[in-house]
Motif scaffolding. Structure first.
Motif: not given
Lengths: 330, 292
Positions: A270-288
């Motif tokens: 779900p966090c693989l967002l090649p277009e949006d690096v910051e969004g992807g990082d935020a997604c990973v952080v949200a996974q705790d």
């Protein structure tokens, strides 16, 4: 005896002092350049300019500093080979032991003065070089970090003094036992090089028990230049994390979810967002996520410096003790 | 009689080679002792043990009543010049005298300076460029200016030409007189030491063959010549050291307190050769009996 020792070592000590003076001039000059660079580009810098300046200080000074470091690492070896190995072996080879050991001075005292005078000169030369280098490149070190890296650690502050003393006594004792200068030089070089390889790779990190700490994967961690690697068993490792100024002992550590289970490729999709690096990082952080970080904290730097200095001085003393026993039966 | 050197069953082994074998000696103080023997007889080993440069494998040695090189003050009492007179090649003659002055509490600088000047040594010359004879003089000067009680010299004249040998030995006698020290000097040539020594030790193959004051040794040994058919009559207790037969006539060197009938005196060379020959021709015990 001090007079004789000084007279015999005079030429080599003067050469060393001259070389040190030349180096000192160069290092003061280098230190000035680094400080100027720091003052103009890094002190009080902001954002992207800061990032560029940090890259530039590396690009500008890496090579020269590396050369100075390698030279400093070589100095103890040179002292061991050229001052230590001939110290006794040359007297045995030229049979001057038969002259000097028949003056009104015991062999033990003769050896003690020689070891002390020449050894302390060697330690002083190495120590001054190290302190000059350390102070010249202090701003560079501050920016670049990594002072626990094998080469940096061994070429700053007080540890080089220990290396010099150890190498010198090693050379002297090798000369005493082998009775010939050239083989003693070779043995000194090989043994000293082996110790210098062994200590950073297998010994230093065990001098103090390492600390293992659970680190949560937050934005700061992800922005610190780490990478995530998908293993063959579909789990993820976090690679290259180094907490500020600390000494990381494992390059990669398995990533775990909050419940302790492994973070898998499935979880990451779900966090693989090649277009949006910051969004992807935020997604990973949200996974705790979290991982175990095994390291020596930054505050242990001087503990390690003192421990390693003590270790090498201890080795030098043990070798010297052996030398005093051996010289009685040479 | 004060004793300069006393060894008891002294042995020194290098690996499998026994360099000195069960040597028991008592050398009185104040003598000029000649230590003679062929190359490899163990002379340097014995002198090395005297100076404390090497330690014994077994047995004991005392020099002037103490273990050699036991402490700095014992080292101060014995001057030693090793074979080939080692000196520091890169130090000048003058610096060698400084070395001596710094390392010896009883250093006699006046003597050292005077002696180097008399021997024609240039104080500024580096010792590495001295000739063999000059180097020997420098090493001897350092050993003597220590003002010890005993001088031990290992082959001091080996590197010198015959003329220089004579001068060196005459000079040695002079200053031994001046300093009042005992001397032990070794040589593989008897001729070198017989001019100066008044006590002789003959070594062969690691063993002492003969030791004593020269006067006593000459008194106790005799040369007898026996013509063919003549009967040999020796006093009780006499021992034939060496016999040589040529053309039916045999010449013998005999040890006996009372001179046998028709005995002639021996000189030191005959005597030494007799003992060395006996040592090298390993005669089995029964054969030895048959000679008598």
């Amino acid at each position: 005896m001090t007079w004789l020792t000084w007279r015999q070592a005079r030429a080599q000590l003067l050469v060393a002092a001259g070389a040190l003076a030349a180096l000192a001039i160069y290092l003061v000059f280098l230190g000035g350049a680094i400080r100027r660079f720091y003052g103009e580009r890094i002190a009080g810098c902001e954002g992207q300019a800061c990032h560029l300046a940090r890259m530039d200080i590396r690009a500008g000074f890496d090579d020269t500093i590396s050369v100075a470091m390698v030279l400093l690492l070589a100095v103890p070896g040179l002292i061991g080979v050229f001052w230590g190995a001939p110290l006794v072996a040359q007297e045995l080879e030229q049979r001057t032991d038969r002259l000097v050991w028949n003056q009104s001075i015991t062999r033990a005292r003769w050896l003690a003065v020689k070891l002390l005078v020449v050894g302390l000169c060697g330690a002083a030369v190495t120590g001054l070089f190290s302190l000059l280098l350390t102070s010249s490149v202090s701003r560079y070190d501050q920016v670049v970090g990594g002072r626990f890296l094998a080469l940096s650690f061994a070429s700053r502050n007080i540890v080089p003094i220990g290396y010099a003393l150890f190498a010198f006594v090693l050379g002297s004792v090798a000369g005493m036992v082998l009775r010939r200068t050239l083989p003693a030089m070779a043995v000194t070089l090989v043994v000293f090089a082996a110790v210098q390889l062994l200590v950073p790779t297998a010994v230093r990190q065990h001098l103090v028990p390492a600390v293992t700490q659970t680190v949560a994967v937050d934005a700061a961690v992800l922005n610190s230049g780490v990478g995530m690697r998908l293993n063959e068993d579909d789990t993820f490792d976090l690679q290259g994390y180094v907490a500020d100024g600390s000494w990381s002992l494992d390059f990669s550590a398995p990533l775990s979810k909050a419940d302790g289970s492994s973070y898998t490729g499935e979880d990451a999709r779900p966090c693989l967002l090649p277009e949006d690096v910051e969004g992807g990082d935020a997604c990973v952080v949200a996974q705790d996520l979290h991982f175990e970080y095994t390291h020596h904290p930054a505050g242990r730097y001087w503990t390690f410096q003192w421990l390693e200095l003590s270790l090498f001085i201890g080795l030098a003393l043990v070798l010297a003790g052996f030398g005093f026993l051996w010289i009685r039966r040479v | 009689m004060t004793v300069a050197i006393r060894t008891t069953a002294l042995s020194k082994r290098y690996g499998r080679h026994l360099a000195l074998d069960d040597c028991t000696l008592t050398i009185p103080h104040g003598r000029i002792v000649g230590l003679v023997g062929p190359n490899g007889a163990g002379k340097s080993t014995l002198l090395g043990l005297m100076s404390g440069m090497i330690g014994p494998t077994s047995g004991s040695i005392e020099v002037l009543g103490r273990r050699p090189a036991a402490a700095a003050d014992q080292l101060a009492r014995v001057g030693f010049v090793a074979q080939d007179a080692p000196v520091y090649g890169r130090l000048t003659v003058a610096e060698h005298l400084v070395l001596g002055a710094r390392l010896n509490p009883r250093w006699d600088n006046g003597f050292a300076v005077r002696r180097t000047r008399e021997r024609g040594l240039d104080p500024r010359q580096s010792a590495g460029s001295l000739s063999g004879g000059q180097r020997a003089q420098l090493a001897l000067t350092i050993a003597a200016a220590k003002r010890g009680e005993l001088l031990v010299l290992d082959e001091p004249v080996a590197a010198l030409d015959p003329l220089a040998r004579r001068a060196f030995l005459r000079d040695l006698l002079d200053f031994v007189d001046e300093l009042g020290v005992g001397v032990v000097l070794s040589s593989h040539l008897l001729g070198d030491v017989e001019q100066v020594c008044d006590h002789l030790v003959v070594l062969a193959d690691g063993r002492t063959e003969l030791a004593g004051d020269v006067v006593d040794l000459l008194d106790a040994h005799h040369r007898i010549t026996r013509r063919p058919g003549e009967e040999l009559k020796l006093p009780a207790g006499a021992e034939v050291i060496h016999a040589e037969t040529s053309g039916g006539e045999s010449a013998m060197i005999v040890r006996s307190m009372r001179p046998p009938a028709g005995a002639e005196p021996v000189d030191l060379e005959d005597l030494t050769l007799a003992y060395l020959t006996r040592a090298t021709t390993a005669v089995p015990a029964p054969a030895k009996e048959a000679v008598r």
